[in-house]
Design a protein around this motif. Sequence first.
Motif, PDB file in Angstrom:
ATOM      1  N   UNK A 114       4.292   1.668  -7.873  1.00 19.38           N
ATOM      2  CA  UNK A 114       4.407   0.014  -8.147  1.00 19.38           C
ATOM      3  C   UNK A 114       6.045  -0.257  -9.024  1.00 19.38           C
ATOM      4  N   UNK A 115       6.864   0.989  -8.738  1.00 17.02           N
ATOM      5  CA  UNK A 115       8.654   0.997  -9.157  1.00 17.02           C
ATOM      6  C   UNK A 115       8.745   0.662  -8.040  1.00 17.02           C
ATOM      7  N   UNK A 116       8.633  -0.029  -6.216  1.00 21.94           N
ATOM      8  CA  UNK A 116       9.461  -0.158  -5.434  1.00 21.94           C
ATOM      9  C   UNK A 116       8.263  -1.833  -5.040  1.00 21.94           C
ATOM     10  N   UNK A 117       7.639  -1.670  -5.557  1.00 22.13           N
ATOM     11  CA  UNK A 117       7.034  -3.188  -4.858  1.00 22.13           C
ATOM     12  C   UNK A 117       8.004  -4.387  -5.477  1.00 22.13           C
TER      13      UNK A 117
ATOM     14  N   UNK B 224       7.243  -7.128  -6.406  1.00 20.38           N
ATOM     15  CA  UNK B 224       7.059  -8.132  -7.905  1.00 20.38           C
ATOM     16  C   UNK B 224       6.955  -9.563  -7.324  1.00 20.38           C
ATOM     17  N   UNK B 225       5.302 -10.401  -7.742  1.00 20.15           N
ATOM     18  CA  UNK B 225       4.766 -11.821  -7.584  1.00 20.15           C
ATOM     19  C   UNK B 225       5.837 -12.427  -8.831  1.00 20.15           C
TER      20      UNK B 225
ATOM     21  N   UNK C 227       0.367  -1.255   0.076  1.00 24.51           N
ATOM     22  CA  UNK C 227       0.167   0.048  -0.137  1.00 24.51           C
ATOM     23  C   UNK C 227       0.651   1.100  -0.185  1.00 24.51           C
TER      24      UNK C 227
END
Lengths: 338, 338
Positions: free
Chosen positions: A254-257, A259-260, A250
């Motif tokens: 998205x750049x720092x997420x 990722x699955x 949250x």
Amino acid sequence: MVKTTQQWHLASKPTDLPELSGPNQTFKLVTTDLPALEANQVLVKTLYLSNDPAQRGWISPDADPERLYVPPVKVGTLMHARGLAEVVDSKSERFKKGDTVLGSVGWSEYAVLNAKDVQPAPDLPGGLSKTHYLGALGLTGITAYYGIKVVAETQASDTVVVSGAAGATGMMVVQIAKKMLGCKRVIGIAGTDAKCKWVESLGADDDLVKATEGFVNVYFDNVGGEILDLMFTRMARYSRIAACGAISAYNANSDRRAGLKNWFEIISMRIQVRGFIVLDYLSKMSEVLDEFRAALQEGKLKIDEQSEHVVKASFEEIPKTWLMLFDGSNTGKLVTSL
Amino acid sequence: MVKTTQQWHLASKPTDLPELSGPNQTFKLVTTDLPALEANQVLVKTLYLSNDPAQRGWISPDADPERLYVPPVKVGTLMHARGLAEVVDSKSERFKKGDTVLGSVGWSEYAVLNAKDVQPAPDLPGGLSKTHYLGALGLTGITAYYGIKVVAETQASDTVVVSGAAGATGMMVVQIAKKMLGCKRVIGIAGTDAKCKWVESLGADDDLVKATEGFVNVYFDNVGGEILDLMFTRMARYSRIAACGAISAYNANSDRRAGLKNWFEIISMRIQVRGFIVLDYLSKMSEVLDEFRAALQEGKLKIDEQSEHVVKASFEEIPKTWLMLFDGSNTGKLVTSL
């Protein structure tokens, strides 16, 4: 007669963790006029605020109104929040001065609300605090029930894993799975040893790897990110994931997420994933609360002062208290007591 | 009498793209003795090989046998593959010399197979090549049908997106959705303009963004990775994803995989994801093939030489031909003709 109120407004939409001060301060404290009370409205004073991870989504810059389940908060307007409040003036036949009610008060000292949008909050049996209406006996409890029973279709024979197990929703999932649905194995994932101990006391088994040796039939996901990605590899064939939340993501754009990366497990193990939002299940709310009450009496559900984390705060401290959701410091439902 | 055969064995398990030569060469060519033909067995000569993305999974180093839907290929043993073959000797009453059959021949010139594991491949109507038994009228066609009709429960009113739409499975999904299920909008995603033109000729609409303006009810995913991540943001509320494949990830170990970042859309839009494997649906195979035959006659299904990409290859060129699956150079079912 109250004419003005303090409010916390959204000052700028945060891309990462909301900021309490500085040029990118997320919220700002304002004093504003209250609208005049009209017919079928009530004026309420906020007593307690519900703190919910979902609120983070309402203030994201990339939030597409078309794709949100509630309208986003606009910059320069009141931060949304559900709360427990006292009626101080009423032009509604349904409520009188002194009543305790539930409603979308927002981060506001006082609020004028339409009576139709306000729910009564009668005394709870056993001397339970009414603040549980914001957690175990409110939307978070219903979320847990809807996800584990309806969405994941959990059976007694299922091995269940719950992440965020010491959180407001997770603690209820653990108990509903173990004691109400009779699941033999319920494994809780929580962020600290102390939390794990508490989750075990609610009925969850310990040691993730050992406990998932035969793989998992149901995963109730509150956190997303790396734990979800790991859980993909621990799911049994034809298993189900109830996707409830993704608190790990949250506050990261998205750049720092993370990722699955283990998506292929969904295919090879024929996993079913269902995202859900409790708002789709509100028509069943009173039915489920009846079931909770019966379970409380039978000892199949434990709700007590440990089920909530009530933080006494000044009005100025509302944003800071809310941010405790994201640093892992709360156990149970995080409630702000004003 | 044939006593020996050439075979391609697995030499080392590739972490990335399989290598045709060098120290980490993935496959090696060997000549090996054939076992003596026993009762209820047939000796076959391989005519055509099916090339399938799934084969990549069978040779991955991290493949956990407990979590694979078919046993992995062991180093030093024959590479698995399905093929169309001619019976050259038979000790089975079911097959005689000269029969064309389907079976798991592997990358082998000749193979001794148990008759019970071999299926007959009778002539197809309309002069269609029997190689279609490896594609549109075989497992890939059934995969498409199972995924779009049963797993995704697609209705005529649904807007459907298919990735890998020019591939063996995708081309069938497009046609089944558009012509057999009557979906008004079917959007195909393919890797090149030429492929897109061909997919349009099968019934798919063009222009992804424009076509998904009202969002998508069903996404049939063959590719995973970035396209899947984008599609999360284009799904409608209560939509379904049939997770069939993830070809974008098959040759990348998890460190290099893109990682899915838009998972939260699954929650906020209440998306349902179901992974599936055609092996769970084989009991319906002959029923579905009957339906395909009827659809062919009614013009609701087009299967012709464009539905497959037959590559004439020497035995030495089998691995190289198979690798075409991963560089986007094939259109329709990739078949190796020996």
